[in-house]
Design a protein around this motif. Structure first.
Motif, mmCIF file in Angstrom:
data_model
loop_
_atom_site.group_PDB
_atom_site.id
_atom_site.type_symbol
_atom_site.label_atom_id
_atom_site.label_comp_id
_atom_site.label_asym_id
_atom_site.label_seq_id
_atom_site.Cartn_x
_atom_site.Cartn_y
_atom_site.Cartn_z
ATOM 1 N N LEU A 26 4.373 4.083 4.294
ATOM 2 C CA LEU A 26 3.623 2.882 4.646
ATOM 3 C C LEU A 26 2.671 2.529 3.516
ATOM 4 O O LEU A 26 2.082 3.417 2.897
ATOM 5 N N GLU A 27 2.509 1.238 3.276
ATOM 6 C CA GLU A 27 1.495 0.830 2.310
ATOM 7 C C GLU A 27 0.124 1.095 2.930
ATOM 8 O O GLU A 27 -0.166 0.624 4.023
ATOM 9 N N PRO A 28 -0.730 1.857 2.251
ATOM 10 C CA PRO A 28 -2.006 2.252 2.862
ATOM 11 C C PRO A 28 -2.921 1.055 3.134
ATOM 12 O O PRO A 28 -2.898 0.059 2.399
ATOM 13 N N GLU A 29 -3.698 1.177 4.199
ATOM 14 C CA GLU A 29 -4.646 0.129 4.569
ATOM 15 C C GLU A 29 -5.983 0.759 4.941
ATOM 16 O O GLU A 29 -6.052 1.915 5.352
ATOM 17 N N LYS A 30 -7.041 -0.023 4.818
ATOM 18 C CA LYS A 30 -8.352 0.428 5.275
ATOM 19 C C LYS A 30 -8.350 0.479 6.804
ATOM 20 O O LYS A 30 -7.762 -0.383 7.456
ATOM 21 N N ALA A 31 -9.006 1.473 7.370
ATOM 22 C CA ALA A 31 -9.015 1.625 8.828
ATOM 23 C C ALA A 31 -10.409 1.871 9.390
ATOM 24 O O ALA A 31 -10.625 1.729 10.592
ATOM 25 N N HIS A 131 11.219 7.853 -5.066
ATOM 26 C CA HIS A 131 10.771 6.502 -5.415
ATOM 27 C C HIS A 131 10.343 5.688 -4.192
ATOM 28 O O HIS A 131 9.522 4.768 -4.310
ATOM 29 N N LEU A 132 10.882 6.027 -3.021
ATOM 30 C CA LEU A 132 10.463 5.318 -1.808
ATOM 31 C C LEU A 132 8.977 5.524 -1.505
ATOM 32 O O LEU A 132 8.362 4.714 -0.813
ATOM 33 N N ALA A 133 8.416 6.606 -2.049
ATOM 34 C CA ALA A 133 6.998 6.898 -1.799
ATOM 35 C C ALA A 133 6.066 6.068 -2.674
ATOM 36 O O ALA A 133 4.870 5.968 -2.381
ATOM 37 N N ILE A 134 6.587 5.476 -3.734
ATOM 38 C CA ILE A 134 5.724 4.825 -4.731
ATOM 39 C C ILE A 134 4.841 3.720 -4.148
ATOM 40 O O ILE A 134 3.642 3.681 -4.446
ATOM 41 N N PRO A 135 5.365 2.802 -3.312
ATOM 42 C CA PRO A 135 4.472 1.761 -2.773
ATOM 43 C C PRO A 135 3.279 2.317 -2.013
ATOM 44 O O PRO A 135 2.231 1.680 -1.956
ATOM 45 N N GLU A 136 3.437 3.506 -1.429
ATOM 46 C CA GLU A 136 2.317 4.122 -0.712
ATOM 47 C C GLU A 136 1.364 4.849 -1.655
ATOM 48 O O GLU A 136 0.149 4.626 -1.615
ATOM 49 N N ILE A 137 1.894 5.691 -2.523
ATOM 50 C CA ILE A 137 1.002 6.544 -3.318
ATOM 51 C C ILE A 137 0.369 5.808 -4.495
ATOM 52 O O ILE A 137 -0.718 6.191 -4.938
ATOM 53 N N MET A 313 -8.180 4.338 2.033
ATOM 54 C CA MET A 313 -6.912 3.785 2.504
ATOM 55 C C MET A 313 -6.113 4.871 3.229
ATOM 56 O O MET A 313 -6.088 6.027 2.817
ATOM 57 N N PHE A 314 -5.456 4.460 4.308
ATOM 58 C CA PHE A 314 -4.692 5.394 5.135
ATOM 59 C C PHE A 314 -3.257 4.909 5.264
ATOM 60 O O PHE A 314 -3.010 3.727 5.505
ATOM 61 N N GLY A 315 -2.308 5.844 5.112
ATOM 62 C CA GLY A 315 -0.898 5.500 5.246
ATOM 63 C C GLY A 315 -0.172 6.565 6.048
ATOM 64 O O GLY A 315 -0.734 7.173 6.962
ATOM 65 N N SER A 316 1.083 6.836 5.689
ATOM 66 C CA SER A 316 1.857 7.834 6.436
ATOM 67 C C SER A 316 1.548 9.251 5.984
ATOM 68 O O SER A 316 1.702 10.210 6.749
ATOM 69 N N LEU A 317 1.112 9.423 4.729
ATOM 70 C CA LEU A 317 0.849 10.752 4.186
ATOM 71 C C LEU A 317 -0.556 11.232 4.524
ATOM 72 O O LEU A 317 -0.780 12.427 4.734
ATOM 73 N N LEU A 318 -1.487 10.302 4.557
ATOM 74 C CA LEU A 318 -2.866 10.603 4.954
ATOM 75 C C LEU A 318 -3.220 9.651 6.090
ATOM 76 O O LEU A 318 -3.893 8.644 5.907
#
Length: 327
Positions: A26-31, A131-137, A313-318
């Motif tokens: 997931l693209e990280p977002e502020k929460a 590479h699928l992780a790049i937009p998130e990290i 920012m929070f996504g699927s990894l954090l």
């Protein structure tokens, strides 16, 4: 906190890949939008992952100088090369002539170039299956160097880089054997870039000018740097870190001393006045106590401050979701 990182399934395991094949990045977002959201953050998976990651690396480098013989894997080497490319970009954007002393606007052009280049830089380093992780990290990497609007830098940007490193472990790019090199080669190189940016572009300290921190810009290298000094007789008792000859002799071996050297280079006047918290720390009797105290201070003065955490920012990894309670 256990010295092993908390991994996403809620168990204490060694650092490494734990993601299912069908993991959805997931693209990280502020929460953390309001002060009441701080309670959610402090019980979140992201909080536990992050603090566990810092504790894990803190343990890995205990008592070790930067020159220690440690494994440098191919992935660590590739990542050092990525940071060197980011460092070299500074040469392409020299400071511009401008009336105000602080916040040189050339920084905005440099950071824009980093953001344009980040996807390609990471594609060159990561294996194709990652590479699928790049937009998130990549968001964590891009947020690691400062704010383009305010042209400032602080502990929130430093936190973004440590979160970025944590993500690289979670996707399996780094493994447990890379822990010492992660701090000594990758984080230390990042620290050198951050200092160069601060000096080149005269960046303002973010937030309250160091009120919540040990100096105007950094905190984590004091934690990891004090761990390095545990059981090091050459810099004991800790008050020795204030001595110029000790600083000059050991700044290249210990991050804590390199931080003190940098502060003394950029600030004038009595150390006890411009760096009172560090001055107070020098009276503590052991590096173990200093290290433990700094971790507590970091949680209280950085991780519990809404002005810092509102930018995280929070996504699927954090993830911001609640950390699962162990049965």
């Amino acid at each position: 906190m256990n010295t092993e990182s908390v991994i996403g399934d809620g168990k204490m395991e060694k650092l490494g890949p734990t993601l299912p094949i069908n993991h959805r990045f997931l693209e990280p977002e502020k929460a953390v939008k309001t002060i009441t959201d701080m309670a959610i953050w402090e019980k979140s998976e992201a909080y536990m992952e992050y603090t566990g990651f810092i504790a894990t690396l803190n343990e890995a480098i205990k008592g070790k100088p930067l020159s220690v013989d440690c494994k440098i894997s191919n992935n660590v080497s590739k990542f050092i090369n990525l940071l060197e490319k980011i460092d070299e970009l500074i040469d392409e954007f020299p400071p511009v002539e401008q009336p105000q002393r602080f916040g040189n606007t050339a920084f905005r052009d440099w950071l824009a170039k980093v953001k344009i280049s980040s996807t390609q830089l990471l594609q060159e380093v990561l294996e194709p299956q990652l590479h699928l992780a790049i937009p998130e990290i990549k968001v964590y990497l891009e947020e690691s160097f400062g704010n383009a609007t305010r042209i400032d830098y602080g502990t929130g940007h430093e936190m973004s880089f440590v979160m970025f490193l944590c993500c690289l472990y979670k996707i399996g790019f780094f493994d447990s054997e890379d822990k010492v090199a992660t701090v000594f080669f990758i984080f230390n190189k990042y620290l050198q870039i951050a200092r160069r940016l601060q000096q080149t572009y005269r960046m303002e300290p973010a937030g309250s000018h160091g009120v919540w921190s040990l100096d105007d810009y950094q905190f984590v290298p004091f934690i990891w740097g004090s761990s390095q000094l545990i059981n090091q007789p050459r810099i004991y008792p800790p008050v020795k870190f204030l001595e110029d000859d000790i600083i000059d002799k050991f700044a290249d071996e210990y991050m804590f001393l390199s931080c003190i050297k940098y502060i003394k280079e950029v600030k004038k006047g009595p150390f006890a006045e411009h760096s009172n918290q560090l001055w107070s720390i020098s009276a503590v009797g052991s590096w173990t106590k200093i290290n433990q105290g700094l971790i507590k201070m970091y949680k209280k003065e950085i991780l519990a401050k809404f002005p810092v955490i509102q930018h995280v920012m929070f996504g699927s990894l954090l993830p911001i979701r609640r950390f699962p309670i162990q049965q």
